[in-house]
Design a protein around this motif. Structure first.
Motif, PDB file in Angstrom:
ATOM      1  N   PRO A 291      70.138   6.276 -19.829  1.00  0.00           N
ATOM      2  CA  PRO A 291      70.903   7.126 -20.747  1.00  0.00           C
ATOM      3  C   PRO A 291      72.325   7.373 -20.228  1.00  0.00           C
ATOM      4  O   PRO A 291      73.287   7.360 -20.993  1.00  0.00           O
ATOM      5  N   LEU A 292      72.414   7.552 -18.935  1.00  0.00           N
ATOM      6  CA  LEU A 292      73.721   7.818 -18.358  1.00  0.00           C
ATOM      7  C   LEU A 292      74.591   6.559 -18.312  1.00  0.00           C
ATOM      8  O   LEU A 292      75.808   6.617 -18.530  1.00  0.00           O
ATOM      9  N   THR A 293      73.961   5.422 -18.054  1.00  0.00           N
ATOM     10  CA  THR A 293      74.710   4.162 -18.033  1.00  0.00           C
ATOM     11  C   THR A 293      75.338   3.940 -19.415  1.00  0.00           C
ATOM     12  O   THR A 293      76.515   3.599 -19.538  1.00  0.00           O
ATOM     13  N   ILE A 294      74.548   4.165 -20.447  1.00  0.00           N
ATOM     14  CA  ILE A 294      75.066   3.988 -21.807  1.00  0.00           C
ATOM     15  C   ILE A 294      76.195   4.989 -22.061  1.00  0.00           C
ATOM     16  O   ILE A 294      77.264   4.639 -22.568  1.00  0.00           O
ATOM     17  N   ALA A 295      75.964   6.249 -21.656  1.00  0.00           N
ATOM     18  CA  ALA A 295      76.988   7.273 -21.920  1.00  0.00           C
ATOM     19  C   ALA A 295      78.295   6.919 -21.223  1.00  0.00           C
ATOM     20  O   ALA A 295      79.377   6.994 -21.818  1.00  0.00           O
ATOM     21  N   CYS A 296      78.230   6.508 -19.957  1.00  0.00           N
ATOM     22  CA  CYS A 296      79.455   6.172 -19.222  1.00  0.00           C
ATOM     23  C   CYS A 296      80.196   5.034 -19.923  1.00  0.00           C
ATOM     24  O   CYS A 296      81.411   5.083 -20.107  1.00  0.00           O
ATOM     25  N   CYS A 297      79.456   3.979 -20.300  1.00  0.00           N
ATOM     26  CA  CYS A 297      80.124   2.820 -20.906  1.00  0.00           C
ATOM     27  C   CYS A 297      80.733   3.186 -22.251  1.00  0.00           C
ATOM     28  O   CYS A 297      81.895   2.880 -22.531  1.00  0.00           O
ATOM     29  N   GLU A 298      79.948   3.878 -23.086  1.00  0.00           N
ATOM     30  CA  GLU A 298      80.434   4.136 -24.440  1.00  0.00           C
ATOM     31  C   GLU A 298      81.562   5.150 -24.467  1.00  0.00           C
ATOM     32  O   GLU A 298      82.472   5.048 -25.287  1.00  0.00           O
ATOM     33  N   LYS A 299      81.505   6.144 -23.594  1.00  0.00           N
ATOM     34  CA  LYS A 299      82.552   7.168 -23.655  1.00  0.00           C
ATOM     35  C   LYS A 299      83.833   6.712 -22.981  1.00  0.00           C
ATOM     36  O   LYS A 299      84.832   7.409 -23.002  1.00  0.00           O
ATOM     37  N   ARG A 300      83.766   5.569 -22.293  1.00  0.00           N
ATOM     38  CA  ARG A 300      84.949   5.155 -21.540  1.00  0.00           C
ATOM     39  C   ARG A 300      85.455   3.779 -21.946  1.00  0.00           C
ATOM     40  O   ARG A 300      86.045   3.067 -21.140  1.00  0.00           O
ATOM     41  N   GLY A 301      85.165   3.396 -23.180  1.00  0.00           N
ATOM     42  CA  GLY A 301      85.879   2.245 -23.720  1.00  0.00           C
ATOM     43  C   GLY A 301      85.064   1.033 -24.113  1.00  0.00           C
ATOM     44  O   GLY A 301      85.580   0.139 -24.767  1.00  0.00           O
ATOM     45  N   ILE A 302      83.784   0.948 -23.717  1.00  0.00           N
ATOM     46  CA  ILE A 302      83.011  -0.237 -24.095  1.00  0.00           C
ATOM     47  C   ILE A 302      82.261   0.075 -25.393  1.00  0.00           C
ATOM     48  O   ILE A 302      81.617   1.117 -25.498  1.00  0.00           O
ATOM     49  N   SER A 303      82.355  -0.852 -26.356  1.00  0.00           N
ATOM     50  CA  SER A 303      81.868  -0.491 -27.699  1.00  0.00           C
ATOM     51  C   SER A 303      80.364  -0.239 -27.718  1.00  0.00           C
ATOM     52  O   SER A 303      79.596  -0.809 -26.937  1.00  0.00           O
ATOM     53  N   HIS A 304      79.999   0.601 -28.656  1.00  0.00           N
ATOM     54  CA  HIS A 304      78.595   0.942 -28.869  1.00  0.00           C
ATOM     55  C   HIS A 304      77.799  -0.308 -29.228  1.00  0.00           C
ATOM     56  O   HIS A 304      76.674  -0.515 -28.766  1.00  0.00           O
ATOM     57  N   LYS A 305      78.450  -1.154 -30.053  1.00  0.00           N
ATOM     58  CA  LYS A 305      77.765  -2.350 -30.544  1.00  0.00           C
ATOM     59  C   LYS A 305      77.240  -3.200 -29.368  1.00  0.00           C
ATOM     60  O   LYS A 305      76.095  -3.656 -29.374  1.00  0.00           O
ATOM     61  N   ILE A 306      78.086  -3.385 -28.362  1.00  0.00           N
ATOM     62  CA  ILE A 306      77.671  -4.229 -27.239  1.00  0.00           C
ATOM     63  C   ILE A 306      76.780  -3.453 -26.273  1.00  0.00           C
ATOM     64  O   ILE A 306      75.727  -3.939 -25.851  1.00  0.00           O
TER      65      ILE A 306
END
Ligand code: ASP
Length: 440
Positions: A291-306
């Motif tokens: 959950p945290l890995t996803i949150a870090c990536c999505e909130k900091r520039g990597i698209s949700h789609k990927i």
């Protein structure tokens, strides 16, 4: 209040959460060393309790998160061609990184020979109780590779959900999500439903993160207090080889990989995912960190789609830190027991490590169980296998924390590279750590 106290408190409150977690790890190591020397049942109980509260809360959201993320990810990619392209790229990139890991593990273990002369030490560690649990683990792994793969197809997905078997869950959800993508507009209600599930589980993750620093502190302290630091002296060569291997993955392989396959700066990526890396270390579980890995990536520039597509799969299937450890551990045991290592056997170990690591769940200790898959073909006697296993168990937690950090980091490296290739990164955000939103 004394000035230095005021400064410390201001620092503690003012700085970002990843520093809180980092201090939690350092304090956990110090407190753990102290507790090893001066054991206190009460303090240990409290630490175990706090650590377990954190791990259980975060595990609580994993299944709804994985299911909703994969369904949204796949249905939003939509067309088959693009999905196939992402999928192939993901397998290729995960494959490259894991192959590098086993190659590094094998090379270092052959150069430094950590197992030579270790047989006595290993035998001394084979305590009866550990042997029993090991024998059990070995018995479960007796099946051949085909049976293991068969086990990935759930004959009852609800059974897999109930028992948290991540690989069969993912297989089912992948097939279900591709089917949803194919049926067109009629999928809207169910996709909308999972969009809500995803948003709510991410919100819960934000809340759980308030507990990250004390949780990681407690987990680290209780882990360190159980093995102390004397363990490092007695098997320093084995740990040194592992540590060096992990460092090479983190600071040579990943930067080169990103340079070769993307424009992502490793420094920026590591600052974006620092919290996930530290929580991975503290929890020793890629799934619990997801959950945290996803949150870090999505909130900091990597698209949700990927990220919603690649990260849940990575957290279960991409275990390069584990593959590195398994390669080193098996070569270590072979050296300790004088099993001759020819090129053929080394390649066999490396290939089996790639398979064994990707079949293991993202939970603490899983990588040590699947190591049996590699050891079974090595020609060691049952006594040697059990004693060797027992030895690996004694230092399990510390190596698990390290390899899980590597496992989670490589998931983020691969997701960043794919997102870059697909123009799915907001570089203005990723390259500007000042603008990062706190998780929570
Ligand atoms: N604990 C590791 C992880 O969750 C798996 C393993 O035991 O190697 O990534």
């Amino acid at each position: 209040m004394k000035l230095h106290m005021q400064i410390l408190i201001a620092l503690g409150l003012g700085i970002k959460r990843n520093w809180h977690i980092f201090f939690g790890i350092i304090a956990g190591i110090l407190v753990g060393i102290f507790l090893h020397e001066h054991p206190s049942a009460l303090v240990s109980t409290i630490l175990t309790f706090v650590g377990q509260v954190f791990i259980r809360l975060i595990q609580m959201v994993v299944i709804p998160l994985v299911v909703s993320a994969i369904i949204i990810g796949i249905t939003s990619v939509g067309d088959n061609k693009q999905l196939g392209k992402f999928g192939k790229k993901m397998i290729l990139y995960y494959g490259i990184i894991t192959t590098a890991a086993v190659a590094i593990g094998a090379a270092l273990a052959l150069i430094f020979k950590p197992g030579i002369g270790a047989a006595n030490y290993i035998a001394a560690n084979s305590a009866a109780e550990v042997q029993a649990s090991v024998a059990n683990a070995m018995a479960q792994q007796q099946g051949n590779i085909l049976n293991i793969f068969l086990g990935f197809i759930p004959n009852n997905p609800f059974h897999s959900f109930a028992y948290g078997d991540m690989v069969p869950i993912i297989v089912f959800v992948l097939i279900f999500a591709v089917a949803l993508a194919k049926v067109g507009d009629v999928n809207r209600p169910i996709v909308a439903f999972f969009e809500s599930v995803f948003a709510a589980t991410m919100k819960i993750t934000d809340w759980i993160m308030f507990l990250a620093a004390p949780g990681v502190f407690a987990l680290t302290a209780s882990a360190v207090s159980s093995f102390g630091i004397d363990i490092f002296a007695s098997i320093s060569k084995y740990l040194f080889v592992l540590f060096l291997g992990f460092l090479l993955q983190l600071f040579v392989v990943y930067p080169l990989f990103l340079k070769f396959f993307s424009k992502v700066s490793i420094v920026m990526l590591y600052s974006a995912v620092a919290e996930a890396m530290m929580v991975a270390f503290g929890t020793a579980s890629s799934s619990a960190t997801l959950p945290l890995t996803i949150a870090c990536c999505e909130k900091r520039g990597i698209s949700h789609k990927i990220s919603s597509f690649v990260l849940p799969l990575g957290a279960t299937l991409n275990m390069d830190g584990t593959a590195l450890l398994q390669t080193v551990a098996v070569i270590f045991l072979a050296q300790a027991y004088g099993v001759p290592l020819d090129l053929f056997l080394i390649v066999q170990i490396a290939l089996l490590a790639i398979i064994a690591s990707s079949t293991c769940a993202g939970i603490p200790g899983a990588g040590l169980i699947t190591i049996a898959l590699i050891l079974n073909g090595m020609g060691l006697s049952p006594e040697q296998l059990v004693a060797g296993f027992a030895f690996l168990f004694t230092i399990e937690r510390v190596t698990d924390m390290m390899r899980t950090l590597v496992n989670v980091t490589s998931d983020t490296v691969v997701v960043a590279a794919i997102a870059d290739n697909e123009n799915e990164i907001n570089y203005d955000l990723l390259n500007n750590p000042q603008a990062y939103e706190e998780i929570a």
